[in-house]
Design a protein around this motif. Structure first.
Motif, PDB file in Angstrom:
ATOM      1  N   ARG A 299       0.873  -1.215  -0.087  1.00  0.00           N
ATOM      2  CA  ARG A 299      -0.076   0.052  -0.063  1.00  0.00           C
ATOM      3  C   ARG A 299       1.048   1.243  -0.089  1.00  0.00           C
ATOM      4  NH1 ARG A 299      -4.779  -0.922   2.908  1.00  0.00           N
ATOM      5  NH2 ARG A 299      -5.073   1.201   2.847  1.00  0.00           N
ATOM      6  N   ARG A 300       1.121   1.832  -1.136  1.00  0.00           N
ATOM      7  CA  ARG A 300       1.821   2.864  -1.319  1.00  0.00           C
ATOM      8  C   ARG A 300       1.028   4.217  -1.754  1.00  0.00           C
ATOM      9  NH1 ARG A 300       5.457   3.113  -4.723  1.00  0.00           N
ATOM     10  NH2 ARG A 300       4.486   1.783  -6.198  1.00  0.00           N
ATOM     11  N   GLU A 301      -0.246   4.420  -1.287  1.00  0.00           N
ATOM     12  CA  GLU A 301      -0.944   5.601  -1.733  1.00  0.00           C
ATOM     13  C   GLU A 301      -0.137   6.859  -1.551  1.00  0.00           C
ATOM     14  OE1 GLU A 301      -3.611   2.228  -0.084  1.00  0.00           O
ATOM     15  OE2 GLU A 301      -1.732   3.445   0.649  1.00  0.00           O
ATOM     16  N   GLY A 302       0.471   7.013  -0.488  1.00  0.00           N
ATOM     17  CA  GLY A 302       1.213   8.387  -0.322  1.00  0.00           C
ATOM     18  C   GLY A 302       2.250   8.688  -1.122  1.00  0.00           C
ATOM     19  N   MET A 303       2.832   7.700  -1.656  1.00  0.00           N
ATOM     20  CA  MET A 303       4.036   7.998  -2.597  1.00  0.00           C
ATOM     21  C   MET A 303       3.422   8.340  -3.943  1.00  0.00           C
ATOM     22  SD  MET A 303       6.952   8.348  -3.310  1.00  0.00           S
ATOM     23  CE  MET A 303       8.066   7.534  -1.963  1.00  0.00           C
ATOM     24  N   PHE A 304       2.172   7.866  -4.382  1.00  0.00           N
ATOM     25  CA  PHE A 304       1.661   8.383  -5.418  1.00  0.00           C
ATOM     26  C   PHE A 304       1.237   9.559  -5.637  1.00  0.00           C
ATOM     27  CE2 PHE A 304       1.373   3.803  -6.713  1.00  0.00           C
ATOM     28  CZ  PHE A 304       1.731   3.687  -8.067  1.00  0.00           C
ATOM     29  N   PHE A 305       0.673  10.105  -4.338  1.00  0.00           N
ATOM     30  CA  PHE A 305       0.124  11.605  -4.111  1.00  0.00           C
ATOM     31  C   PHE A 305       1.450  12.375  -3.973  1.00  0.00           C
ATOM     32  CE2 PHE A 305      -4.023   9.623  -3.461  1.00  0.00           C
ATOM     33  CZ  PHE A 305      -4.633  10.524  -3.967  1.00  0.00           C
ATOM     34  N   GLY A 306       2.355  12.021  -3.238  1.00  0.00           N
ATOM     35  CA  GLY A 306       3.607  12.692  -3.107  1.00  0.00           C
ATOM     36  C   GLY A 306       4.441  13.019  -4.474  1.00  0.00           C
ATOM     37  N   ALA A 307       4.708  11.729  -5.240  1.00  0.00           N
ATOM     38  CA  ALA A 307       5.118  12.053  -6.564  1.00  0.00           C
ATOM     39  C   ALA A 307       4.415  13.156  -7.546  1.00  0.00           C
ATOM     40  CB  ALA A 307       5.115  10.819  -7.236  1.00  0.00           C
ATOM     41  N   GLN A 308       3.278  12.779  -7.523  1.00  0.00           N
ATOM     42  CA  GLN A 308       1.987  13.955  -8.182  1.00  0.00           C
ATOM     43  C   GLN A 308       2.284  15.149  -7.781  1.00  0.00           C
ATOM     44  OE1 GLN A 308      -2.373  14.301  -9.172  1.00  0.00           O
ATOM     45  NE2 GLN A 308      -1.888  14.536  -7.032  1.00  0.00           N
ATOM     46  N   GLY A 309       2.599  15.551  -6.519  1.00  0.00           N
ATOM     47  CA  GLY A 309       2.864  16.752  -5.806  1.00  0.00           C
ATOM     48  C   GLY A 309       4.024  17.284  -6.076  1.00  0.00           C
ATOM     49  N   PHE A 310       5.158  16.338  -6.088  1.00  0.00           N
ATOM     50  CA  PHE A 310       6.593  16.748  -6.620  1.00  0.00           C
ATOM     51  C   PHE A 310       6.500  17.357  -7.844  1.00  0.00           C
ATOM     52  CE2 PHE A 310      10.430  15.700  -8.864  1.00  0.00           C
ATOM     53  CZ  PHE A 310      11.487  16.366  -8.085  1.00  0.00           C
ATOM     54  N   VAL A 311       6.084  16.559  -8.837  1.00  0.00           N
ATOM     55  CA  VAL A 311       6.004  17.080 -10.222  1.00  0.00           C
ATOM     56  C   VAL A 311       5.037  18.360 -10.556  1.00  0.00           C
ATOM     57  CG1 VAL A 311       5.692  16.519 -12.750  1.00  0.00           C
ATOM     58  CG2 VAL A 311       6.703  14.720 -10.954  1.00  0.00           C
ATOM     59  N   VAL A 312       3.847  18.323  -9.821  1.00  0.00           N
ATOM     60  CA  VAL A 312       3.232  19.493 -10.170  1.00  0.00           C
ATOM     61  C   VAL A 312       3.516  20.688  -9.439  1.00  0.00           C
ATOM     62  CG1 VAL A 312       0.614  20.440  -9.513  1.00  0.00           C
ATOM     63  CG2 VAL A 312       1.022  18.167 -10.316  1.00  0.00           C
ATOM     64  N   LYS A 313       4.353  20.724  -8.421  1.00  0.00           N
ATOM     65  CA  LYS A 313       4.719  21.999  -7.630  1.00  0.00           C
ATOM     66  C   LYS A 313       5.930  22.610  -8.570  1.00  0.00           C
ATOM     67  CE  LYS A 313       2.474  20.459  -3.575  1.00  0.00           C
ATOM     68  NZ  LYS A 313       2.867  19.744  -2.211  1.00  0.00           N
ATOM     69  N   VAL A 314       6.768  21.626  -8.835  1.00  0.00           N
ATOM     70  CA  VAL A 314       8.088  22.032  -9.634  1.00  0.00           C
ATOM     71  C   VAL A 314       7.358  22.782 -10.965  1.00  0.00           C
ATOM     72  CG1 VAL A 314       9.925  21.313 -11.164  1.00  0.00           C
ATOM     73  CG2 VAL A 314       9.620  20.398  -8.790  1.00  0.00           C
ATOM     74  N   VAL A 315       6.464  22.325 -11.661  1.00  0.00           N
ATOM     75  CA  VAL A 315       5.750  22.892 -13.003  1.00  0.00           C
ATOM     76  C   VAL A 315       5.010  24.168 -12.740  1.00  0.00           C
ATOM     77  CG1 VAL A 315       3.892  22.627 -14.504  1.00  0.00           C
ATOM     78  CG2 VAL A 315       5.425  20.634 -14.150  1.00  0.00           C
ATOM     79  N   MET A 316       4.483  24.266 -11.253  1.00  0.00           N
ATOM     80  CA  MET A 316       3.828  25.455 -11.017  1.00  0.00           C
ATOM     81  C   MET A 316       5.067  26.616 -10.666  1.00  0.00           C
ATOM     82  SD  MET A 316       0.656  24.293  -8.599  1.00  0.00           S
ATOM     83  CE  MET A 316      -0.086  25.657  -8.417  1.00  0.00           C
ATOM     84  N   GLY A 317       5.840  26.233 -10.111  1.00  0.00           N
ATOM     85  CA  GLY A 317       7.172  26.945  -9.737  1.00  0.00           C
ATOM     86  C   GLY A 317       7.660  27.687 -11.143  1.00  0.00           C
ATOM     87  N   ILE A 318       7.728  26.815 -12.140  1.00  0.00           N
ATOM     88  CA  ILE A 318       8.354  27.023 -13.581  1.00  0.00           C
ATOM     89  C   ILE A 318       7.110  28.186 -14.118  1.00  0.00           C
ATOM     90  CG2 ILE A 318       8.619  26.318 -15.812  1.00  0.00           C
ATOM     91  CD1 ILE A 318       9.534  23.603 -14.839  1.00  0.00           C
ATOM     92  N   SER A 319       5.925  28.003 -14.069  1.00  0.00           N
ATOM     93  CA  SER A 319       4.784  28.768 -14.391  1.00  0.00           C
ATOM     94  C   SER A 319       5.107  29.921 -13.618  1.00  0.00           C
ATOM     95  CB  SER A 319       3.458  28.047 -14.059  1.00  0.00           C
ATOM     96  OG  SER A 319       2.459  29.312 -14.164  1.00  0.00           O
TER      97      SER A 319
END
Length: 434
Positions: A361-381
């Motif tokens: 059960r690694r639900e946290g890692m999927f949401f965390g990995a999503q958060g990592f990429v989304v937030k870097v992209v938002m930082g680029i934005s």
């Protein structure tokens, strides 16, 4: 769904209101507050050089992104009497609240490198605390829902409370700024958001996870496993493009309102709030559309619709009148209703099927990995937007930078959908394996 269970899920969903108030208010106003246009109705002065303001956010997003997999990994493995996720929400929320308040209290009231350093530190603290709260909070979705229908109902409730939170942030912030100032606005909205977040540890009780289902791999192995999931990559490509577009629009709207539409910047909040009123109404139809046509098809159609609306913002104040421009912003509420409901259900689906396949059960890692990429992209934005302003202009005499923001983001979303077409998870597969 029984009354007691509905009440618990509703209390949980209200936490998303606080989450959206925190992030929407900070992202919407931090740049305007520290680098206002020469003419503004609040009499604000530039506090940070315009060429540096974007770097504050991208540094903060990098710290935020790095913290995502760390928080996700330890929230997957944590053993406590409160569960795996609740302790992060309980102890992270006060830090999130205090760092949000600090944004509106710069050390000096004039343009200074000290303000740049301060803002970079405070935004970094804010977004790290945001990650520590939000990633475990979202990881509760597949754990506290028992069926696909219950899951899409919960994410619909989350979508509505998130929209309501954005409306409070958009309209409420403008009203409070107009009546008081930015500092008072931050204290009032921050306090309200904090209270809604604390409802989750107060009312939600986590189910214990079987020992054999607990993750045994290292953090880096878990990250590798997560990014090896093809459906996750297809999903991630589309969701990051959407967040890039939404973040760009959020940053640009006060400027577009004041420069292109020639009305006070605070009114941008009322326009966005109006779009979210539309989104609340359409949110009630999203579960039925998803069950009838599948999440993938609904997501693709309305993402393309949002891309079109972003493209049209480049014509505000020229081809489109003020009235028609406002109507277009209101219509954005239709795709936003889908954007705020379906993604959380999709990532929960991906995590659940992955858990069945690998036995961990690694639900946290999927949401965390999503958060990592989304937030870097938002930082680029957040970096690209002011650079567009600087390169092409953001004044009434030279507005091209403002006019380019929406169309460029819209093109990026359309390109991402070409990749997302390969997403393969269907409702039938979920029912079969669930």
């Amino acid at each position: 769904m029984k009354g007691r269970r509905f009440f618990v899920l509703f209390m949980y969903s209200l936490g998303y209101m606080g989450i959206s108030i925190f992030t929407q208010t900070a992202v919407k106003w931090y740049q305007y507050y520290y680098t206002p246009p020469a003419f503004n109705t609040q009499g604000l002065k530039i506090l940070v050089p315009i060429g540096l303001i974007g770097f504050s956010m991208i540094v903060a997003r990098i710290f935020d992104g790095v913290s995502d997999p760390i928080v996700a990994y330890y929230s997957d493995k944590l053993r406590s009497r409160w569960g795996r996720r609740i302790p992060f929400v309980l102890f992270g929320s006060p830090v999130l609240f205090l760092s949000f308040i600090m944004i509106w209290f710069p050390p000096v009231e004039h343009e200074s490198i000290l303000n740049f350093v301060y803002l970079t530190f405070v935004l970094s603290l804010f977004f790290v605390a945001f990650t520590a709260v939000v990633a475990p909070y979202l990881a509760l979705i597949p754990e506290i829902t028992k069926s696909a229908g219950e899951r899409i109902t919960l994410t619909m409730m989350q979508g509505i409370t998130q929209i309501l939170g954005v409306m409070v942030a958009e309209a409420g912030s403008g009203i409070l700024i107009r009546i008081f100032n930015f500092k008072v606005m931050g204290i009032i909205l921050g306090s309200f958001a904090f209270v809604t977040l604390m409802l989750t540890p107060l009312f939600v009780k986590e189910e214990p996870v079987k020992e054999e289902d607990m993750p045994t791999v290292s953090m880096f192995a878990s990250i590798k496993m997560t990014f090896s999931n093809k459906d996750f990559i297809y999903y991630l490509t589309a969701i990051t493009a959407l967040w890039f577009g939404l973040n760009t629009l959020t940053i640009a709207m006060p400027y577009i309102t004041e420069v292109l539409l020639k009305i006070p910047a605070e009114n941008s909040g009322f326009m966005i709030a109006g779009a979210f009123v539309v989104a609340v109404f359409f949110s009630f139809f999203v579960p039925k559309l998803s069950l009838a046509y599948g999440k993938k098809k609904v997501f693709m159609v309305f993402s393309a619709f949002f891309a079109l609306i972003l493209g049209l913002t480049g014509l505000f104040g020229t081809v489109f009148s003020k009235t028609l421009s406002i109507v277009i912003i209101l219509l954005a509420g239709i795709p936003l209703s889908v954007f705020f409901v379906i993604p959380n259900a999709m990532i929960a689906d991906i995590a659940e099927l992955d858990g069945i396949k690998v036995g961990q059960r690694r639900e946290g890692m999927f949401f965390g990995a999503q958060g990592f990429v989304v937030k870097v992209v938002m930082g680029i934005s957040s970096l690209v937007t002011p650079l567009l302003f600087r390169a092409f202009g953001y004044s009434a005499e030279s507005p091209l930078g403002l006019m380019l923001c929406g169309p460029l983001a819209g093109v990026l979303i359309l390109l991402s959908l070409v990749v997302f077409r390969n997403y393969s998870i269907s409702e039938k597969e979920l029912e079969k394996k669930g």
